[in-house]
Design a protein around this motif. Structure first.
Motif, PDB file in Angstrom:
ATOM      1  N   SER A 150       0.913  -1.119  -0.105  1.00 49.78           N
ATOM      2  CA  SER A 150      -0.178  -0.019  -0.025  1.00 49.78           C
ATOM      3  C   SER A 150       0.863   1.250   0.079  1.00 49.78           C
ATOM      4  O   SER A 150       1.973   1.279   0.664  1.00 49.78           O
ATOM      5  CB  SER A 150      -0.821  -0.051   1.170  1.00 49.78           C
ATOM      6  N   SER A 151       0.335   2.245  -0.562  1.00 56.76           N
ATOM      7  CA  SER A 151       1.091   3.331  -0.682  1.00 56.76           C
ATOM      8  C   SER A 151       0.261   4.717  -0.259  1.00 56.76           C
ATOM      9  O   SER A 151      -0.752   4.786  -0.723  1.00 56.76           O
ATOM     10  CB  SER A 151       1.699   3.791  -2.003  1.00 56.76           C
ATOM     11  N   SER A 152       0.686   5.774   0.405  1.00 55.17           N
ATOM     12  CA  SER A 152      -0.033   6.687   0.859  1.00 55.17           C
ATOM     13  C   SER A 152       0.883   7.970   0.992  1.00 55.17           C
ATOM     14  O   SER A 152       2.041   7.936   1.136  1.00 55.17           O
ATOM     15  CB  SER A 152      -0.714   6.532   2.388  1.00 55.17           C
ATOM     16  N   SER A 159       0.292   8.034   8.703  1.00 57.04           N
ATOM     17  CA  SER A 159      -0.234   7.225   7.749  1.00 57.04           C
ATOM     18  C   SER A 159      -0.507   5.988   8.295  1.00 57.04           C
ATOM     19  O   SER A 159       0.327   5.218   8.893  1.00 57.04           O
ATOM     20  CB  SER A 159       0.322   7.221   6.506  1.00 57.04           C
ATOM     21  N   ASP A 160      -2.128   5.570   8.393  1.00 54.98           N
ATOM     22  CA  ASP A 160      -2.071   4.142   8.889  1.00 54.98           C
ATOM     23  C   ASP A 160      -2.534   3.201   7.524  1.00 54.98           C
ATOM     24  O   ASP A 160      -3.543   3.616   6.717  1.00 54.98           O
ATOM     25  CB  ASP A 160      -3.414   4.134   9.702  1.00 54.98           C
ATOM     26  N   ASN A 161      -1.990   1.881   7.632  1.00 58.55           N
ATOM     27  CA  ASN A 161      -2.194   1.075   6.473  1.00 58.55           C
ATOM     28  C   ASN A 161      -2.969   0.015   7.247  1.00 58.55           C
ATOM     29  O   ASN A 161      -2.285  -0.885   8.017  1.00 58.55           O
ATOM     30  CB  ASN A 161      -1.002   0.966   5.733  1.00 58.55           C
ATOM     31  N   SER A 163      -4.403  -4.305   6.428  1.00 58.58           N
ATOM     32  CA  SER A 163      -4.499  -5.156   5.440  1.00 58.58           C
ATOM     33  C   SER A 163      -5.115  -6.622   5.952  1.00 58.58           C
ATOM     34  O   SER A 163      -5.095  -6.707   7.213  1.00 58.58           O
ATOM     35  CB  SER A 163      -3.105  -5.568   4.632  1.00 58.58           C
ATOM     36  N   GLN A 355      -6.687  -4.578   1.071  1.00 51.98           N
ATOM     37  CA  GLN A 355      -5.753  -3.485   1.916  1.00 51.98           C
ATOM     38  C   GLN A 355      -6.046  -2.082   1.524  1.00 51.98           C
ATOM     39  O   GLN A 355      -6.530  -1.663   0.382  1.00 51.98           O
ATOM     40  CB  GLN A 355      -4.520  -3.739   1.019  1.00 51.98           C
ATOM     41  N   ASP A 356      -6.093  -1.192   2.400  1.00 53.70           N
ATOM     42  CA  ASP A 356      -6.398   0.089   2.282  1.00 53.70           C
ATOM     43  C   ASP A 356      -5.818   1.021   3.368  1.00 53.70           C
ATOM     44  O   ASP A 356      -5.424   0.326   4.253  1.00 53.70           O
ATOM     45  CB  ASP A 356      -7.912   0.239   2.480  1.00 53.70           C
ATOM     46  N   SER A 357      -5.799   2.187   3.429  1.00 57.83           N
ATOM     47  CA  SER A 357      -5.418   3.129   4.378  1.00 57.83           C
ATOM     48  C   SER A 357      -6.393   3.597   5.494  1.00 57.83           C
ATOM     49  O   SER A 357      -6.028   4.558   6.408  1.00 57.83           O
ATOM     50  CB  SER A 357      -4.477   4.527   3.892  1.00 57.83           C
ATOM     51  N   ASN A 367     -10.370  -2.228  -3.014  1.00 60.52           N
ATOM     52  CA  ASN A 367      -9.301  -2.636  -2.341  1.00 60.52           C
ATOM     53  C   ASN A 367      -8.842  -4.108  -2.298  1.00 60.52           C
ATOM     54  O   ASN A 367      -7.990  -4.592  -1.583  1.00 60.52           O
ATOM     55  CB  ASN A 367      -9.247  -2.122  -0.800  1.00 60.52           C
TER      56      ASN A 367
END
Length: 507
Positions: A150-152, A159-161, A163, A355-357, A367
């Motif tokens: 994941s990229s944010s 930043s919270d990720n 999955s 997967q998502d932020s 996602n």
């Protein structure tokens, strides 16, 4: 798309590959019990009762044929408290667990994972983070790897990720490697069960032999005590005669020697008895200080009628032979496992997840991610390592076959030895009893002659010593006969007599 729909999509491919794997060939030879040369009858079984052992039924408590309640109570404790038996029991449990593990390798492995990462950055920077989870079969099968990335972007802050994913891995048994491994482990577990039975039978046999030796020592000590009391009376009479000048100093010395010799012999037997008692304590899992076996008021020597049966019954009855034969089966399966090294492994792997932020949008179609596909692995060149493993497996099989056949030969030899020993002991014991009876009669007549003044006490002492020696020899032979009868029953694989049958009378 939800996860259930994803796995419904991949199910047809999974089913097709699975059926292909299960219908694959089986490398290595199928097992057949090695042939052994078995005589029809035992050479030394002439005159013994023929028998048809019930090999398919439980052997029961073979020691009950001796009709000794105290022995029964002791032998029951062997399976519960003997530490050697406990060791083999633990090894059998370990072998069963290994078999269960090999069986699980035939089926797919499914793993789930979920994670959250928090990361921070300074203003004006871009932060790329990734999380990954590798999945592998807990049972040792080849696994697959599902990677969640994941990229944010964060100008400034945190930043919270999040999955979540499931991963499926299945090694298809195209060449029978997993099935041969299961076959090998199952045979090893059966060999371990036979070794447990052999250890139990061995401990029971040792206890029974020690018990009979101890009981015979009790009888021999009792016989010495009876004679010691008689010798004490004789010594008092001889001493009185010596003080009155009616007998010589040599006669008095002979009476004293006779008494002290009997006392010394009795003491020698007492420490031997103590050692047998200690051995019995250890066999039932107790410290010698915590166990004592009182002297029996009366010990009836029961020699059961033992049925030799046919020689081939040893193959089904003896646990050591069963263990050796199962070792052959395991070694045979190991050949197939080694041969599978020539062929590629096929693993079906599939993974999917989200997967998502942000947690609110994690389980959405946008996602979602998934992957599916088979993978092949093959050793292209190993400088003859696989060939050497196959040769090693074949040599191990040949060694196991030789051990199995030697175990059978040793068992046949043991049975023959104990058959001839018991048959000879029966005749020898009858002759020894006649000699003891004659010696007692000679002792009686000689003492009467001494009382009438016809002979000297030296002649009386000689006949008394001879009588005592003959009676002790009878008891020693009884002990040897009892021990040999136990050894024969154990050599035949344990008892098979009907538990409702009463023990035979003593010979």
């Amino acid at each position: 798309m939800a996860l259930p729909s994803l796995f419904l999509r991949i199910r047809p491919l999974t089913l097709a590959l699975t059926l292909g794997g299960l219908s694959g060939c089986m490398l290595g030879p199928d097992y057949q019990r090695p042939a052994v040369s078995m005589p029809v009858d035992y050479k030394e079984a002439a005159g013994w009762k023929a028998a048809t052992p019930r090999d398919g039924e439980a052997r029961g408590d073979w020691w009950r044929v001796y009709g000794d309640a105290r022995l029964d109570a002791l032998l029951v404790q062997v399976e519960v408290s003997n530490q050697n038996v406990a060791q083999y029991l633990a090894q059998y449990a370990q072998a069963l667990a290994l078999t269960g593990q090999s069986r699980a390798d035939l089926f797919p492995s499914l793993r789930g994972s979920a994670g959250m990462t928090r990361s921070g950055s300074g203003g004006g920077t871009y932060l790329t983070s990734s999380t990954g989870s590798s999945t592998s079969s807990a049972t040792g099968s080849s696994g697959s790897e599902g990677v969640t990335q994941s990229s944010s972007r964060s100008v400034s802050g945190i930043s919270d990720n999040y999955s979540a994913q499931l991963s499926l891995s299945w090694e298809l048994d195209l060449w029978g490697k997993l099935r041969r491994t299961l076959e090998e482990d199952r045979a090893s577990a059966e060999a371990s069960a036979a070794e447990l039975a052999d250890a139990t039978l061995s401990a029971q046999s040792s206890l029974a032999q020690n018990y009979f030796q101890l009981r015979v020592l009790d009888e021999r000590i009792r016989l010495y005590d009876i004679n010691i009391r008689s010798y004490e009376r004789y010594l008092r009479v001889v001493r009185d005669q010596y003080e009155e000048g009616q007998t010589s100093r040599a006669t008095l010395a002979q009476a004293e020697t006779q008494l002290e010799s009997a006392r010394a012999s009795s003491l020698d037997l007492r420490w031997q008895r103590a050692q047998y008692e200690h051995a019995i304590a250890i066999l039932i899992g107790k410290a010698p200080a915590e166990f004592s076996l009182p002297v029996a008021e009366r010990f009836e020597q029961r020699i059961p009628e033992t049925s030799a049966g046919v020689a081939s019954s040893l193959l089904e009855r003896r646990p050591d032979i069963a263990a050796a034969e199962r070792d052959v089966a395991a070694a045979n399966a190991a050949i197939g496992v080694a041969k599978s090294g020539y062929f590629p492994d096929l693993t079906l792997s599939a993974s999917g997840g989200f997967q998502d932020s942000g947690t609110k949008k994690l389980f959405t179609v946008a996602n979602r991610f998934w992957s599916i596909g088979p993978s092949f692995s093959q050793t292209l060149f190993d400088f003859g390592s696989t060939r050497a493993e196959v040769a090693q497996a074949r040599a191990s099989y040949d060694a196991a076959v030789a051990t199995y056949r030697q175990t059978v030969l040793d068992a046949l030899g043991e049975v023959e030895d104990y058959l001839v020993e018991l048959r000879t002991l029966e005749t020898e014991l009858a002759a020894r009893r006649r000699a003891a009876d004659a010696a007692r009669e000679s002792e009686r007549v000689t003492y009467d002659q001494y009382e009438e003044g016809m002979i000297d006490y030296l002649d009386v002492a000689t006949t008394q010593n001879t009588s005592l020696s003959e009676q002790q020899s009878v008891l020693q032979l009884v002990g040897t006969q009892l021990v040999a009868s136990v050894q024969l029953i154990v050599a035949l694989g344990g008892g098979w007599q009907n538990e409702t049958e009463a023990p035979a009378t003593a010979r």
